[in-house]
Design a protein around this motif. Structure first.
Motif, PDB file in Angstrom:
ATOM      1  N   ASN A 173       3.626   0.709   3.893  1.00  0.00           N
ATOM      2  CA  ASN A 173       4.875   1.438   3.725  1.00  0.00           C
ATOM      3  C   ASN A 173       4.556   3.086   4.247  1.00  0.00           C
ATOM      4  O   ASN A 173       5.501   4.063   3.948  1.00  0.00           O
ATOM      5  N   ILE A 219       3.003   5.425   4.029  1.00  0.00           N
ATOM      6  CA  ILE A 219       2.851   6.549   3.131  1.00  0.00           C
ATOM      7  C   ILE A 219       1.623   6.265   2.046  1.00  0.00           C
ATOM      8  O   ILE A 219       1.443   5.159   1.685  1.00  0.00           O
ATOM      9  N   TYR A 220       1.218   7.168   1.440  1.00  0.00           N
ATOM     10  CA  TYR A 220       0.443   7.209   0.025  1.00  0.00           C
ATOM     11  C   TYR A 220       1.300   7.216  -1.179  1.00  0.00           C
ATOM     12  O   TYR A 220       1.655   8.056  -1.365  1.00  0.00           O
ATOM     13  N   GLY A 221       1.662   5.928  -1.496  1.00  0.00           N
ATOM     14  CA  GLY A 221       2.726   5.862  -2.660  1.00  0.00           C
ATOM     15  C   GLY A 221       2.021   6.311  -3.878  1.00  0.00           C
ATOM     16  O   GLY A 221       2.623   7.446  -4.406  1.00  0.00           O
ATOM     17  N   PHE A 240       0.381  -4.146   2.856  1.00  0.00           N
ATOM     18  CA  PHE A 240       1.555  -3.672   2.301  1.00  0.00           C
ATOM     19  C   PHE A 240       2.077  -2.135   3.055  1.00  0.00           C
ATOM     20  O   PHE A 240       1.147  -0.972   3.036  1.00  0.00           O
ATOM     21  N   ASP A 281      -1.612   0.417   3.407  1.00  0.00           N
ATOM     22  CA  ASP A 281      -1.832   1.269   4.406  1.00  0.00           C
ATOM     23  C   ASP A 281      -2.895   2.026   4.525  1.00  0.00           C
ATOM     24  O   ASP A 281      -4.036   1.959   5.409  1.00  0.00           O
TER      25      ASP A 281
HETATM   26 MG   LIG Z   1       0.923   2.972   1.354  1.00  0.00          MG
END
Ligand SMILES: [Mg+2]
Ligand SMILES: Cc1ncc(C[n+]2csc(CCOP(=O)(O)OP(=O)(O)O)c2C)c(N)n1
Ligand code: SF4
Lengths: 629, 317
Positions: free
Chosen positions: B134, B136-138, B132, B106
């Motif tokens: 989610n 958030i920054y994973g 993908f 994202d």
């Molecule tokens: Mg992400």
């Protein structure tokens, strides 16, 4: 049009009372939009086709729509042509054609003229309705006389009105006709060239322009005592004539590069325009990306899949491409990058020449990013260096950056017609099964070279990554592997450098002063150095083609001269400034590199006026240096 | 297919590919991360479609999700943050014989890569994109993403994010020449697979937004998304995605939506209460830039030299 079937009457250009010239520098300056450049380009092309040596440079207005009759509006062209080879734009002009009395002042400010320069000026302003304009005109004419110009007031508009209701569009062709008579140009070639530049226009438009051309020619024959001949030596050699950007376009195609991915930017764009016209016919295609980052990413994608591509840009675009250039180095993707340099930093001087991107392309990427950088020094080299660049990129699996500049981009010069060869073309994409057990980065320990698998090659599947990686393209952060792979990538430059020869010295192998140049300044430097040598001065020059790796043997050459000085078009501090000391001085870019590379105390003479270097200025500096030695 | 020329054809003995032919290494995502599910679905697609590994390229950017190509035994390009689209388009432009996939996150897609993303939609090349999401920054450890809901607590917004999120479905639907937009969720495997398959079969640029679980950083959100089945509705239509029976049973809310109706699609994309899984929009007739790109492949050296010479004639003195 003299007769009914479309050919122009052509009096013999060799009139017996013509004064023979070895060379002349002509400028045509008008308000933006009046077509001085078109007239000049056509004049240059015709002269080249007649066998003269030619160099042209454009004089580009400061804005897109500057108000007319202002200094900002000055738009035009300089054509230096002569019997021998012409390699640069020269010093002060011998002849000026001006469409009004204001625009020449832009060039007067740049010291473009001298005492004795002949000025052919549109005379209609002298009888303008506006008192202000009439006065401005007579003031300027008086000033021109005071400056020692030889002034001819020409009824350009009056004569054009006899043929067209709108002389603003077409006066340039009349002027071209006038100049064609003055310099004894071949009118058949002139007419053919006019037909060519208006090839997308209707026959009526072409005919109207041909009539104006002929009218200008006839008027000069009947009214002017200016009559020159610039002989051209008979040459058996087949020549082509074009500007540097067109030469790049031809080079791209002759190299068999099938994709040019770009985003428009002056002064690189005209290469893309030329490619857009013809690359599809030679089996390639151009992609106009959404920005320079995407443009280089697209090119890298195509290169990765086996079609080594080119991306072309100028300074601001190079800044944007930086991260991808680092990726191409790290992941060893072949790529050709052309940077047609302009004035910087930032948006800078979009249309003007500078050689200021050298250090940016060499060191602009974070991390160590070794790559090949080369700079053509002539229009002909613009062609050949693209072919060379693709070969190096593929053999050494790395990006190759070609530094051209605004001077080469718009400079027009004839050169021997390239005899195209199949071996210049990119080979077909290898789709044979990948050798079993071979690694995607199977580096040769001695040279750093490796073969890359291309999608479609069964058994070669790997994931390219910009992260530190092993021979198997596996991501790894092991300290030894990172150190070793950095060394292997760097080794490729050493390996390539071994194939280079020391540069040739122009002049004696030893002496008092050695001038070092690179890129488009070669013509001006060598002309100045030759003139100095004729005066008995012990000066020579070398011109570098490779910036990374540098050509070998430089230190040995430098040691044979009392002083070494680069001549460049980029910024350096002047020691005349009281704030500047030898310690805090910031050097010109090539000088900076050479000092580090050779440990020789290399001096520099550089500036950022945005103008091509003049041989006379370089000569004066040579003299000064030798006086101080 | 169009434009496939001699230099791309290579004779190989016919071989049946099994799942293990597409697997490489051990995926290093957190346990419970949604990325694992997408990887399995994509490997299954490859096997079902019998995609030759050497003719298949996964291009990604940077992020947890963008590690994906390393776990596929095909060709891969793990490039720069936000720049998967231009690379993938460059791969496809002159290589119509390759199956090209884009894997993006994202942040990778909707933030740093947003410019390239919307233009990739417009280029409409035959590429399957899996985003993908989610929220958030994973990879960089829990910073606000452009798709984070307003008020999301993160390391860059410890008291809650302050801007409304980007709506990737709406953005895609708003781009001219859009040709395929779908949404699915990583924990609904039947629907996930059906969506990826439909996207692969779509002739053009297929954009799938996968609602993802980031078990590491978004625990409460994951909990809410996976348990509250009322917040999900399955799109149904004969021209839409046909999920398995299990999905239809597990998720009671269904909504009939004709994927040719872009206005209705935009309304669904705006729904704040319900996430619709399925095909929002499809237009198989949208203009294809990759067809243009490959239209003049296969020139012989003689053709090329002759063309350049003809052009040089015009510059001859
Ligand atoms: Mg992400
Ligand atoms: C030019 C650049 N800026 C920043 C980063 C650092 N970075 C790496 S991944 C990432 C965010 C990834 O988030 P997302 O795309 O959502 O992927 P996820 O990890 O959540 O799958 C950032 C900011 C980078 N690698 N490159
Ligand atoms: S941090 Fe989140 S997105 Fe990344 S691997 Fe772990 S669970 Fe997956």
């Amino acid at each position: 049009m003299k007769d009914g079937n479309g050919s122009l009457a052509t009096p013999s250009p060799k009139i017996s009372n013509r004064l023979t010239l070895k060379e002349h520098i002509l400028e045509i300056v008008s308000d933006s939009g009046e077509g001085a450049q078109k007239a000049g380009q056509t004049f240059g092309a015709v002269s080249a086709k007649m066998g003269n040596g030619v160099w042209t440079v454009e004089i580009i207005p400061a804005d897109i729509q500057p108000p007319p009759r202002t200094k900002e509006s000055a738009s035009g062209i300089r054509i230096r042509f002569g019997s021998g080879k012409i390699t640069n734009a020269g010093d002060e002009a011998d002849m000026l054609v001006a469409f009004n009395e204001i625009v020449p002042y832009t060039r007067i400010d740049q010291n473009a003229y001298r005492e004795g320069t002949i000025v052919l000026i549109e005379n209609k302003w002298g009888t303008d309705e506006s008192k202000e304009i009439r006065e401005s005109y007579s003031r300027a004419i008086q000033d021109f006389h005071d400056r020692g110009f030889v002034v001819y007031e020409i009824p350009m508009e009056e004569e054009c009105l006899k043929l067209t209701p709108n002389p603003k569009r077409g006066k340039n062709m009349w002027v071209l006709g006038m100049l064609s008579h003055i310099y004894g140009r071949d009118m058949e070639k002139a007419a053919a060239q006019v037909g060519y530049i208006f090839r997308s226009k209707s026959k009526a438009v072409i005919d109207a322009n041909l009539q104006l051309l002929q009218a200008g020619y006839d008027w000069a024959r009947d009214n002017l005592d200016l009559c020159y001949e610039v002989p051209s030596p008979a040459s058996e050699e087949e020549l082509v004539v074009m500007n540097g950007n067109e030469a790049l376009s031809f080079g791209i195609q002759a190299a068999g590069i099938e994709l040019c991915s770009m985003y428009p930017i002056t002064p690189a764009t005209s290469t893309s325009h030329h490619l857009a016209e013809c690359i599809q016919a030679s089996g390639g295609i151009i992609h106009q990306a959404e920005d320079e980052i995407a443009a280089v990413g697209f090119a890298i994608g195509a290169s990765y899949s086996g079609k080594t591509s080119v991306t072309i840009t100028s300074g601001p675009g190079i800044a944007l491409k930086t991260e991808f250039l680092g990726l191409a180095v790290m992941a060893e993707v072949p790529l050709v990058v052309i940077d047609v340099q302009r004035g910087g930093p930032s948006t800078g001087l979009p249309t003007k020449v500078e050689q200021s991107d050298l250090l940016a392309v060499l060191y602009g990427q974070p991390g160590d990013a070794p790559k090949v950088v080369l700079a053509p020094s002539t229009i002909e080299e613009c062609f050949h260096f693209v072919i060379l660049a693709r070969k190096i990129a593929e053999s050494f699996r790395m990006p190759v950056i070609l530094l051209s500049d605004a001077n080469l981009a718009t400079g027009v010069q004839p050169f021997p017609r390239p005899q195209l060869r199949e071996e210049w073309l990119a080979p077909p994409v290898d789709q044979s099964p990948w050798k079993e057990g071979a690694k995607p980065y199977g580096w040769d320990e001695k040279t750093g070279l490796s073969h890359r698998p291309i999608p479609g090659q069964a058994g070669g599947e790997y994931t390219l990554t910009g992260l530190a990686h092993s021979e198997a393209a596996k991501v790894t952060y092991l300290p030894e592997i990172n150190q070793k792979t950095a060394a292997l990538r760097s080794l490729k430059l050493a390996t390539f450098g071994r194939t280079l020869k020391p540069p040739q010295v122009h002049g004696d192998e030893e002496g008092d002063l050695l001038i070092v140049g690179w890129g488009s300044t070669r013509g001006a430097i060598e002309e100045a150095v030759s003139r100095a040598q004729e005066k008995g001065l012990k000066v020579s020059s070398v011109h570098l083609r490779f910036m990374s790796p540098l050509e070998p043997g430089l230190k040995d050459i430098f040691k044979r001269f009392k002083k070494v000085m680069t001549v460049e078009i980029n910024y350096s501090d002047s020691l005349d400034d009281p704030m500047i000391t030898p310690e805090n001085r910031r050097y010109a870019q090539m000088a900076w590199m050479l000092r580090a590379h050779t440990l020789v105390d290399v001096d520099c003479f550089s500036n950022v006026y945005g103008q091509p270097l003049r041989p006379g200025k370089i000569l004066a500096r040579i003299q000064k240096e030798l006086d101080n030695l | 297919m169009f434009g496939i020329k001699q230099d791309f054809i290579c004779e190989l003995p016919k071989k049946y590919y099994t799942l293990s032919d597409y697997e490489k290494g051990v995926a290093r995502w957190c346990p419970g991360c949604g990325d694992h599910a997408v990887l399995s679905s994509v490997q299954r697609l490859c096997r079902e479609e019998q995609l030759p590994p050497e003719k298949t390229v996964f291009v990604s950017g940077i992020g947890c999700s963008s590690r994906f190509p390393h776990y596929m035994n095909t060709y891969g390009f793990h490039g720069l943050h936000g720049r998967a689209f231009p690379v993938a388009c460059g791969v496809k432009f002159r290589r119509p014989d390759l199956n090209v996939f884009v894997i993006t996150g994202d942040g990778d897609c909707c933030s740093i890569g947003a410019g390239a993303w919307i233009h990739a939609i417009r280029y409409n090349m035959d590429i399957t994109t899996i985003m993908f999401d989610n929220q958030i920054y994973g990879m960089t450890k829990k910073q606000t993403s452009p798709t984070s809901r307003l008020g999301t607590i993160s390391n860059t917004h410890p008291t809650g994010s302050v801007l409304p999120p980007v709506n990737p479905l709406q953005t895609s639907l708003g781009m001219s020449n859009v040709s395929f937009v779908a949404q699915t969720a990583d924990w609904v495997p039947g629907h996930l697979f059906a969506t990826i398959k439909a996207a692969y079969e779509h002739p053009g640029f297929a954009f799938i937004k996968v609602i993802m679980r980031c078990s590491k950083f978004m625990g409460p959100l994951v909990e809410e998304m996976t348990t509250n089945r009322d917040a999900i509705s399955i799109l149904t239509h004969e021209n839409g995605i046909q999920p398995d029976e299990g999905t239809l049973k597990a998720y009671k809310h269904h909504h009939v939506h004709d994927p040719s109706d872009i206005n209705a699609a935009r309304e669904l994309a705006e729904d704040k209460e319900v996430s619709y899984l399925g095909l929002f929009y499809q237009n198989k007739e949208a203009l294809r830039y990759d067809i243009y790109g490959a239209h003049n492949l296969g020139f012989t050296p003689e053709d090329k030299i002759a063309a350049v010479n003809a052009q040089l004639d015009k510059y001859a003195v």
